[in-house]
Scaffold this active site. Structure first.
Site, short mmCIF file in Angstrom:
data_model
loop_
_atom_site.label_atom_id
_atom_site.label_comp_id
_atom_site.label_asym_id
_atom_site.label_seq_id
_atom_site.Cartn_x
_atom_site.Cartn_y
_atom_site.Cartn_z
N TYR A 42 35.08 37.76 49.61
CA TYR A 42 34.46 39.06 49.38
C TYR A 42 33.35 39.33 50.39
O TYR A 42 32.30 38.66 50.37
CB TYR A 42 33.90 39.15 47.95
CG TYR A 42 34.97 39.00 46.89
CD1 TYR A 42 36.29 39.33 47.15
CD2 TYR A 42 34.66 38.53 45.61
CE1 TYR A 42 37.28 39.19 46.18
CE2 TYR A 42 35.64 38.39 44.65
CZ TYR A 42 36.94 38.72 44.94
OH TYR A 42 37.91 38.58 43.99
N HIS A 106 42.83 31.61 45.24
CA HIS A 106 42.72 33.06 45.38
C HIS A 106 44.00 33.71 45.92
O HIS A 106 44.47 33.37 46.99
CB HIS A 106 41.55 33.33 46.35
CG HIS A 106 41.02 34.71 46.29
ND1 HIS A 106 39.84 35.06 46.89
CD2 HIS A 106 41.48 35.84 45.70
CE1 HIS A 106 39.60 36.35 46.67
NE2 HIS A 106 40.59 36.84 45.96
N1 LIG Z 1 42.66 38.52 43.37
C1 LIG Z 1 41.57 38.41 42.68
O1 LIG Z 1 41.15 37.33 42.36
C2 LIG Z 1 40.82 39.66 42.29
C3 LIG Z 1 41.28 40.91 42.69
C4 LIG Z 1 40.56 42.03 42.33
C5 LIG Z 1 39.38 41.88 41.59
N2 LIG Z 1 38.93 40.64 41.27
C6 LIG Z 1 37.66 40.47 40.53
O2 LIG Z 1 37.49 41.56 39.66
C7 LIG Z 1 36.28 42.24 39.97
C8 LIG Z 1 36.42 43.70 39.67
O3 LIG Z 1 37.33 44.32 40.55
P1 LIG Z 1 36.90 45.50 41.52
O4 LIG Z 1 35.45 45.55 41.64
O5 LIG Z 1 37.68 45.37 42.75
O6 LIG Z 1 37.51 46.78 40.79
P2 LIG Z 1 37.10 47.63 39.49
O7 LIG Z 1 36.22 46.86 38.60
O8 LIG Z 1 38.36 48.15 38.94
O9 LIG Z 1 36.33 48.86 40.14
C9 LIG Z 1 35.12 48.72 40.84
C10 LIG Z 1 34.68 50.09 41.30
O10 LIG Z 1 34.38 50.86 40.14
C11 LIG Z 1 33.06 51.38 40.24
N3 LIG Z 1 32.46 51.42 38.90
C12 LIG Z 1 32.15 50.39 38.08
N4 LIG Z 1 31.62 50.84 36.93
C13 LIG Z 1 31.58 52.20 37.03
C14 LIG Z 1 31.11 53.24 36.19
N5 LIG Z 1 30.61 52.99 34.99
N6 LIG Z 1 31.20 54.51 36.64
C15 LIG Z 1 31.72 54.80 37.86
N7 LIG Z 1 32.19 53.86 38.70
C16 LIG Z 1 32.11 52.56 38.30
C17 LIG Z 1 32.31 50.48 41.19
O11 LIG Z 1 31.31 51.23 41.84
P3 LIG Z 1 29.77 50.81 41.77
O12 LIG Z 1 29.64 49.56 42.57
O13 LIG Z 1 29.08 51.98 42.36
O14 LIG Z 1 29.42 50.61 40.31
C18 LIG Z 1 33.42 50.04 42.14
O15 LIG Z 1 33.56 50.99 43.19
C19 LIG Z 1 35.99 41.90 41.44
O16 LIG Z 1 34.63 42.05 41.73
C20 LIG Z 1 36.45 40.47 41.47
O17 LIG Z 1 35.45 39.64 40.94
C21 LIG Z 1 39.64 39.54 41.57
#
Ligand SMILES: NC(=O)c1ccc[n+]([C@@H]2O[C@H](COP(=O)([O-])OP(=O)(O)OC[C@H]3O[C@@H](n4cnc5c(N)ncnc54)[C@H](OP(=O)(O)O)[C@@H]3O)[C@@H](O)[C@H]2O)c1
Length: 302
Positions: A42, A106
């Site tokens: 990341y 990962h």
């Molecule tokens: N292959 C893997 O292992 C894998 C893949 C994907 C994800 N992950 C894990 O899952 C976590 C979450 O995934 P993600 O961050 O990619 O996607 P997500 O949680 O689906 O979406 C994150 C996005 O949503 C926004 N957001 C969050 N809360 C919000 C709210 N209340 N209102 C409006 N926007 C909001 C964030 O913006 P702001 O920052 O402005 O709040 C960010 O742009 C990652 O950080 C990672 O730890 C793992």
């Protein structure tokens, strides 16, 4: 249970200052969100570095830390034993801690699965036996690969992403089956990597434009109703998680205000009529991930 995904702290969605990273992590901890997920990939180590800074001075027992090994670039995987052990050492240094609780391989479907099974997973099992980590995990998008490896290799935790949201719900039955094997399932990206937000997905989002259009329409309907698509999406994911035995819902945020909203959404009542309307709008693109309906070739995954 809600967990904090720290990918965004590596500025993968937009630039995030250390002050914002610190405030988001502190807010999450204060609100009782104690599981934090990160990875060396990341922001090419920036997320781990920012998280390590944010956690300085926080009692280690206050949080459960999950990080990853094996993915080191957009197209760089290495599941060798040496790389795995080196990666953990480097993560511990960046995170300024002596141990991680969950160490995950990962995005396994993109790597060499033979090497994963013969080198990375045995290395992780050794670390578990030595007490350096508590759980061995795998992560990815391809549910069939995740389920097969998890069951055959008796993995402790599985993290799947973008497959248990208002738009794509394919993880549900897989999670129920994994639970029968005592495998803990984490639902990452309940907002579909920004798809289910007012702002919409980032330009690197791998989804198809028809999916993006339907999500934008769903977001518009929520805003018009005085609500927010993110709130509805968080509520849906958390409620459905309980029914499918999903251990944790890992949401990404780099904003203290959004973390507060996300935690508040857990206890707020659901607007059932709005939810039904949004589900109707999203029905034509339900379960249409980029493996089914390829998008613009954007970078897959987090
Ligand atoms: N292959 C893997 O292992 C894998 C893949 C994907 C994800 N992950 C894990 O899952 C976590 C979450 O995934 P993600 O961050 O990619 O996607 P997500 O949680 O689906 O979406 C994150 C996005 O949503 C926004 N957001 C969050 N809360 C919000 C709210 N209340 N209102 C409006 N926007 C909001 C964030 O913006 P702001 O920052 O402005 O709040 C960010 O742009 C990652 O950080 C990672 O730890 C793992």
């Amino acid at each position: 249970m809600l967990a904090l995904g720290a990918a965004s702290l590596g500025s993968v969605y937009s630039h995030v200052s250390q002050a914002h990273a610190d405030a988001t992590v502190q807010t999450a901890l204060d609100l009782g969100v104690s599981l934090i997920d990160v990875a060396p990939y990341y922001g090419l180590t920036r997320a781990e570095t920012a998280l390590g800074h944010a956690l300085q001075g926080v009692e280690r027992s206050r949080y459960t830390l999950a990080t990853k090994v094996g993915r080191y670039g957009d197209k760089a995987w290495d599941f060798s034993r040496d790389a795995t052990l080196r990666s953990l050492d480097e993560s511990l240094r960046r995170l300024k801690t002596g141990h991680v609780d969950i160490l995950q391989c990962h995005d396994i479907e993109h790597g060499d699965l033979k090497q994963l099974v013969e080198e990375a997973l045995p290395a992780l099992r050794d670390l578990k036996a030595q007490g350096v980590i508590r759980y061995v995990g795998i992560t990815g998008y391809d549910l069939a690969v995740l389920e097969k490896i998890a069951v055959e290799q008796q993995i402790d935790t599985v993290m799947a992403y973008c497959t248990f949201t208002l738009q794509d719900q394919r993880l549900g039955p897989v999670a129920r089956r994994l639970k029968t094997h005592d495998i803990a399932v984490f639902n990452a990206s309940p907002l579909g990597m920004g798809l289910l937000t007012r702002k919409g997905p980032p330009d690197w989002h791998p989804g198809h434009e028809t999916v993006h259009r339907a999500a934008a329409e769903a977001a518009r309907i929520c805003t018009e109703a005085g609500s927010d698509i993110s709130r509805l999406a968080v509520q849906w994911a958390l409620r459905q998680a309980a029914e499918h035995g999903i251990a944790s819902t890992v949401i990404g945020s780099s904003s203290a205000a959004n973390m507060r909203d996300n935690v508040a959404a857990m206890s707020a009542s659901v607007d059932a009529a709005l939810l039904a309307h949004v589900e109707t709008v999203l029905a034509p693109v339900r379960d249409k991930g980029w493996d089914v309906l390829p998008g613009n070739g954007g970078k897959a995954g987090q």
